[in-house]
Design a protein around this motif. Structure first.
Motif, PDB file in Angstrom:
ATOM      1  N   GLY A  80      53.537  45.384 -23.109  1.00 42.68           N
ATOM      2  CA  GLY A  80      54.255  46.560 -23.593  1.00 42.68           C
ATOM      3  C   GLY A  80      54.915  46.320 -24.935  1.00 42.68           C
ATOM      4  O   GLY A  80      54.915  47.197 -25.812  1.00 42.68           O
ATOM      5  N   PHE A  81      55.488  45.127 -25.114  1.00 37.77           N
ATOM      6  CA  PHE A  81      56.121  44.779 -26.396  1.00 37.77           C
ATOM      7  C   PHE A  81      55.141  44.960 -27.556  1.00 37.77           C
ATOM      8  O   PHE A  81      55.475  45.533 -28.597  1.00 37.77           O
ATOM      9  N   GLN A  82      53.930  44.438 -27.375  1.00 36.16           N
ATOM     10  CA  GLN A  82      52.970  44.472 -28.470  1.00 36.16           C
ATOM     11  C   GLN A  82      52.559  45.901 -28.816  1.00 36.16           C
ATOM     12  O   GLN A  82      52.357  46.227 -29.990  1.00 36.16           O
ATOM     13  N   ALA A  83      52.450  46.752 -27.805  1.00 33.38           N
ATOM     14  CA  ALA A  83      52.134  48.157 -28.072  1.00 33.38           C
ATOM     15  C   ALA A  83      53.243  48.810 -28.893  1.00 33.38           C
ATOM     16  O   ALA A  83      52.989  49.578 -29.827  1.00 33.38           O
ATOM     17  N   ALA A  84      54.499  48.495 -28.559  1.00 36.94           N
ATOM     18  CA  ALA A  84      55.628  49.057 -29.295  1.00 36.94           C
ATOM     19  C   ALA A  84      55.652  48.562 -30.731  1.00 36.94           C
ATOM     20  O   ALA A  84      56.036  49.298 -31.644  1.00 36.94           O
ATOM     21  N   VAL A  85      55.246  47.314 -30.944  1.00 33.54           N
ATOM     22  CA  VAL A  85      55.224  46.765 -32.302  1.00 33.54           C
ATOM     23  C   VAL A  85      54.278  47.558 -33.190  1.00 33.54           C
ATOM     24  O   VAL A  85      54.589  47.854 -34.353  1.00 33.54           O
ATOM     25  N   LEU A  86      53.117  47.927 -32.662  1.00 33.97           N
ATOM     26  CA  LEU A  86      52.192  48.717 -33.472  1.00 33.97           C
ATOM     27  C   LEU A  86      52.831  50.054 -33.856  1.00 33.97           C
ATOM     28  O   LEU A  86      52.690  50.509 -34.997  1.00 33.97           O
ATOM     29  N   ALA A  87      53.557  50.659 -32.930  1.00 32.49           N
ATOM     30  CA  ALA A  87      54.252  51.908 -33.234  1.00 32.49           C
ATOM     31  C   ALA A  87      55.313  51.685 -34.313  1.00 32.49           C
ATOM     32  O   ALA A  87      55.487  52.524 -35.211  1.00 32.49           O
TER      33      ALA A  87
END
Length: 354
Positions: A80-87
């Motif tokens: 989940g962290f990595q998905a948020a980073v792209l955002a």
């Protein structure tokens, strides 16, 4: 509140640091410390700004390496962290682009630099070409601008070292150098510190190139993890450079990269603020730096494209990234970033268990 300087002078000082590279909030801290107590005051104020985030990121970096933080965390957290980073990066591109790309020429420069970066052209050549091309365009010399672009393209195609075959080739060539020297780490941080135009997010493409594509001392997954960890800290995002340095050389590496990133911010103020204030008032330099800034936006776009498969490997991750993006663009609060990252981590745990 303290009335050290007038509002007009504050705005003038701010405009200087918005033109110069480096995190402008840190540069302002150094400036006001210098104004109050000379060079020692500038040094102490700058350290006061950066050290809390540095120590917090250092502890997280140590835990990440020592205990395998990404492995021992609940399954799905870093997903989940990595998905948020792209955002986070996409939102940063939009915010920086809104201020930097103020005419069609700058939009064209950003797009051209993004394509050149994806094609493997060295960023030094593309940024220099972008700055010179826009400076000549602003003077109405379109033929000269075309000549500058043509020369840059010819150099990229004909000069060895200015165009790489691809990132896989670069990384394979650098495997033997996967344990970088402290000088290499300091140089990587210094390069990033000298090229951070328009905000802390502009450091991302430079550090990624040094650490992942060229130096090969970390993977894209680890790089995105470092960005995620910096997003939950009460510190400027540029402090993720400490994580990059720690993975490259432990404690000494963290100090080397962090020192390199922040050194220009100290030096610009403590060595020659007055001279720089006069220099940045020159219109040709403004135009050149506007072109470079547009080029940096293009570099971030290209880096985002390269990180996307790592950060968003499937549909649930894409949904988490979209949700994080909505939070970031609709909730204007200092808490938006840590809340978006932590919430994505919690939802990531649920997603992987459904």
């Amino acid at each position: 509140r303290e009335r050290w300087i007038s509002r007009e002078r504050f705005n003038r000082v701010l405009s200087v640091y918005q033109v110069l590279p480096g995190p402008e909030a840190h540069e302002l801290c150094v400036y006001f410390g210098h104004l109050s107590r000379g060079r020692l005051g500038g040094l102490l104020a700058g350290l006061g700004f950066m050290l809390p985030g540095f120590f917090l990121m250092l502890m997280l970096s140590w835990a990440y390496v020592r205990f395998g933080l990404a492995r021992i965390a609940p399954q799905g957290v870093f997903y989940g962290f990595q998905a948020a980073v792209l955002a986070l990066i996409v939102r940063a591109v939009m915010r920086i682009g809104r201020h930097a790309l103020v005419d069609p020429w700058l939009w064209a420069i950003a797009a051209a630099v993004a394509m050149a970066e994806l094609a493997g052209v060295h960023f030094g050549l593309t940024l220099a070409t972008a700055g010179l091309a826009y400076a000549t365009i602003r003077r109405g010399q379109l033929l000269w601008a075309a000549a500058v672009v043509g020369t840059g393209l010819a150099m990229a195609l004909l000069v060895p070292g200015l165009r790489e075959v691809g990132e896989g080739y670069i990384a394979a060539r650098s495997v033997a150098n996967a344990s970088p020297s402290l000088a290499r780490l300091f140089g990587s941080g210094l390069l990033a510190g000298l090229l951070t135009f328009g905000g802390a997010y502009t450091v991302i493409p430079f550090l990624r190139r040094e650490a992942v594509a060229v130096g090969a001392w970390m993977t894209d997954g680890q790089f995105v993890d470092g960005l995620a960890l910096s997003g939950i800290l009460p510190a400027p995002l540029v402090i993720f450079g400490t994580f990059v340095g720690y993975l490259g050389g432990g404690m000494a590496g963290a100090l080397a990269v962090t020192g390199g990133i922040f050194l220009p911010a100290f030096a610009f103020t403590m060595v020659g603020h007055g001279a720089l204030e006069k220099l940045v008032e020159a219109p040709p330099l403004h135009a050149f730096l506007d072109g470079v800034t547009a080029g940096v936006v293009g570099l971030i776009v290209a880096t985002t494209i390269r990180l996307a498969p790592t950060a968003v490997p499937d549909l649930p991750a894409a949904l988490l990234a979209a949700l994080s993006f909505v939070v970031l663009v609709t909730w204007r609060s200092k808490l938006a970033i840590p809340v978006a990252v932590l919430s994505a981590g919690a939802l990531g745990v649920i997603a992987v268990h459904i």
